[in-house]
Enzyme design. Structure first.
Site, mmCIF file in Angstrom:
data_model
loop_
_atom_site.group_PDB
_atom_site.id
_atom_site.type_symbol
_atom_site.label_atom_id
_atom_site.label_comp_id
_atom_site.label_asym_id
_atom_site.label_seq_id
_atom_site.Cartn_x
_atom_site.Cartn_y
_atom_site.Cartn_z
ATOM 1 N N SER B 43 0.829 -1.214 0.000
ATOM 2 C CA SER B 43 0.000 0.000 0.000
ATOM 3 C C SER B 43 0.858 1.257 0.000
ATOM 4 C CB SER B 43 -0.895 0.025 1.244
ATOM 5 O OG SER B 43 -1.512 -1.217 1.434
ATOM 6 N N GLU B 64 3.554 -2.002 15.009
ATOM 7 C CA GLU B 64 4.020 -0.631 14.783
ATOM 8 C C GLU B 64 4.836 -0.085 15.948
ATOM 9 O OE1 GLU B 64 0.866 -1.645 14.496
ATOM 10 O OE2 GLU B 64 0.464 -1.550 12.342
ATOM 11 N N PHE B 89 -1.849 4.846 11.910
ATOM 12 C CA PHE B 89 -1.001 4.035 12.775
ATOM 13 C C PHE B 89 0.323 4.738 13.088
ATOM 14 C CE2 PHE B 89 -3.361 0.815 10.100
ATOM 15 C CZ PHE B 89 -4.384 0.673 11.013
ATOM 16 N N ARG B 173 -1.722 7.995 -1.140
ATOM 17 C CA ARG B 173 -0.935 7.042 -1.935
ATOM 18 C C ARG B 173 -1.095 7.285 -3.435
ATOM 19 N NH1 ARG B 173 -3.773 1.125 -1.115
ATOM 20 N NH2 ARG B 173 -4.450 1.870 0.919
#
Lengths: 283, 324
Positions: B43, B64, B89, B173
């Site tokens: 991603s 994470e 995140f 993105r």
């Protein structure tokens, strides 16, 4: 003086200097500082590859004190090794000090990583171990974490990642002193930590937390691991070796008066002379 | 500076690909640059860095917190880790690690947050970061960036790669509208002046920069000249330029793909409150979580369009005139 006696004396001096430092501060994390005095003595006495006059020596072994609140014990070890003058210990937790309650890599020579938020230290240690491997160095990274700290989920993220990355130069110690701030670890959130780490693929050993020869032996055994990261569980007692802390059940953080400190230091010397150091006749 | 009519043309390349190009280029120059992923490399578009530098690329899995503190540890040994995850995140999930392991420890860690704001689109409210800048902006020493297009992204990466700093960059993105010509230069902390104008200042970042430029053209058609800043550095804010612009135009509208609390609008309001109180309004998300939808739908839904900026401009100009 043989090596065993030298290390025993060193651990006693770490205890004494820590107690005096907390006396100057008036209070502090005495319980968990006492229970790591012996492992610190072994590490800084014989096992770690270090240069106290060159704290940033790139080929050194590293130390991350995950349980950063026990900084004063590590500061005592570092001062006794000559990283900085012993009289700095009188400044612990004073305004402007270079020796704050929790470890700070920007303030203190010999502190390799800033810690204090539990769970992060083992991850940082794993990162250092990975970085050293990328550098082609075989230095080891030692990390001392608390048994209460194992409640942090991040510890188990790192347990997974370090095994996956085969970080065999990462050697952790769990200071299994069985108590956390609010009481008994088993009452708050316990479990069989040896079995937990073993199931995560780590090399696991268990020693008496003040058995200097056993700690030394297990560090050397862990250093021979070819793939697995290691954890050495220090089976110990919170406050061990400090008479006034041994008497208190809730000894995570205590007021330390001059009278209490004098008593504790006298008792350490008495136990040394009687051959019962650090635990005394009750053990 | 002569104002040209702005034409909104999307870049042929996705922003994540421009980012990865820049990371690979920085990695060619500096062998200590590492890519850290948290199972979102597909991603985040970091696969080509891994293909080019497999030994310097680590997918640490869906962990994470560990990834962030491990990156800090890598920095202790002199490496320059770029940590990738979705903005939700990289901010919310890593906040304490960014504070202590990275910023408080004085280390060198670059944090990338993907799918910023409405660009999370059909991933919906759980994945739609409207608060990432807010979470991180009060942490001392963390710089916050939101490049408006691929040129800005490609210019920014080598700059931050060369500095010892904790930096957070948020990005969509997919493809974004082109703002800059190739070769434009950027200095971290310095807002870009995109359009001169005397009547109102529009301060935007990220995907709202093109909306601000479109708004400026709509306003110009009515005889209102807007000064437009691309404030791609949210922290530290370019206070000098913001204050200078407010002084010049007497009123300000901010526009961001973020909650109006904690991000660009807040930062500008704080600066103006202290240095140059003038009528201002903030275009952004108000008191809402994200939701599913196309980016276009969400921009309409949350009032992040040029027409919304124009309406706000009219209101602040009116308030300014009432004070004169």
């Amino acid at each position: 003086m043989n090596e065993f006696d030298m290390l025993t004396r060193f651990s006693a001096d770490i205890r004494i200097q820590t107690i005096r430092a907390l006396q100057h501060a008036g209070f502090g994390h005495i319980g968990g500082s006492m229970s790591i005095a012996d492992v610190l003595a072994v590490l800084y006495g014989t096992e770690m590859r270090i240069r106290p006059t060159e704290p940033d020596w790139p080929e050194r072994d590293y130390m991350v004190l995950g349980k950063g609140h026990c900084g004063p014990a590590l500061y005592a070890a570092l001062a006794l090794k000559g990283y900085f003058p012993l009289d700095w210990l009188e400044t612990v937790n004073r305004p402007g000090t270079r020796l704050p309650s929790h470890c700070d890599r920007l303030k203190t020579p010999g502190i390799d990583m800033t810690t204090g938020s539990l769970g992060q230290g083992l991850s940082a240690a794993a990162g250092i171990a990975l970085g050293l491997r990328l550098e082609g160095l075989d230095s080891r990274v030692f990390c001392i974490i608390g048994d209460g700290e194992l409640e942090e989920g991040q510890v188990w993220e790192t347990a997974t990642a370090a095994e996956h990355l085969k970080l065999n130069r990462l050697i952790a110690f769990v200071d299994e002193n069985k108590r956390q701030l609010d009481g008994d670890v088993q009452a708050v959130c316990g479990g069989d930590l040896d079995e937990k780490f073993r199931s995560f693929g780590w090399h696991v050993s268990r020693v008496c937390g003040w058995d200097i020869s056993a700690i030394q032996r297990e560090i050397r055994e862990a250093s021979e691991q070819r793939e697995a990261p290691s954890v050495i569980v220090l089976d110990t007692v919170k406050g061990i070796g400090c008479s006034f802390a041994e008497r208190e059940r809730m000894n995570h953080y205590m007021v330390v008066t001059k009278e209490l400190a004098d008593e504790a230091v006298d008792e350490i010397e008495r136990r040394l002379a009687a051959g019962t150091y650090p635990v005394g006749e009750d053990a | 500076m002569k104002n040209k009519l702005f034409t909104a043309l999307p870049d042929e390349k996705d922003m994540r690909d421009a980012y990865c190009d820049a990371l690979i280029a920085a990695g060619e120059k500096n062998a200590r640059i590492l890519a850290i992923d948290c199972d979102l490399s597909a991603s985040m578009g970091t696969g080509r860095f891994r293909a080019r530098f497999p030994e310097r690329s680590f997918n640490l899995g869906i962990m994470e917190a560990n990834a962030c503190s491990m990156a800090a540890g890598l920095s202790v040994t002199g490496f320059v880790p770029f940590v990738h995850s979705f903005a939700v995140f990289t901010s919310r999930r890593m906040a304490d690690q960014i504070f202590l392991s990275c910023a408080y420890a004085g280390l060198n860690v670059k944090l990338i947050g993907g799918d910023a704001g409405v660009s999370a689109a059909t991933n919906g409210g759980t994945h739609m970061a409207f608060e990432d800048f807010g979470v991180l902006r009060s942490i001392v020493g963390v710089r916050l960036f939101e490049p408006a297009d691929n040129v800005a992204m490609r210019a920014l990466i080598p700059k931050i790669a060369d500095e010892c700093s904790v930096d957070y960059i948020r990005m969509p993105r997919r493809s974004v509208v082109k703002i800059y010509d190739e070769g434009e230069s950027f200095v971290p902390g310095e807002a870009k002046l995109l359009r001169e104008g005397e009547d109102v200042t529009l301060i935007a970042s990220g995907v709202l920069v093109s909306e601000a430029l479109l708004a400026a053209d709509l306003l110009a058609a009515e005889g209102i000249e807007a000064r437009v800043l691309d404030c791609f550095t949210i922290q530290p804010l370019d206070i000098a330029r913001v204050v200078e612009s407010a002084e010049k135009t007497g009123c300000v509208v901010t526009a961001e793909n973020h909650n109006v609390i904690g991000g660009l609008g807040s930062a500008v309001a704080e600066a103006l409150g202290e240095h140059m109180p003038v009528p201002m309004e903030r275009i952004g998300v108000r008191n809402s979580f994200g939701e599913v939808g196309s980016q276009a739908y969400l921009m309409d839904h949350f009032g992040l369009r040029a027409k919304d900026i124009c309406s706000a401009a009219h209101r602040v100009i009116k308030r300014k005139q009432a004070m004169q």
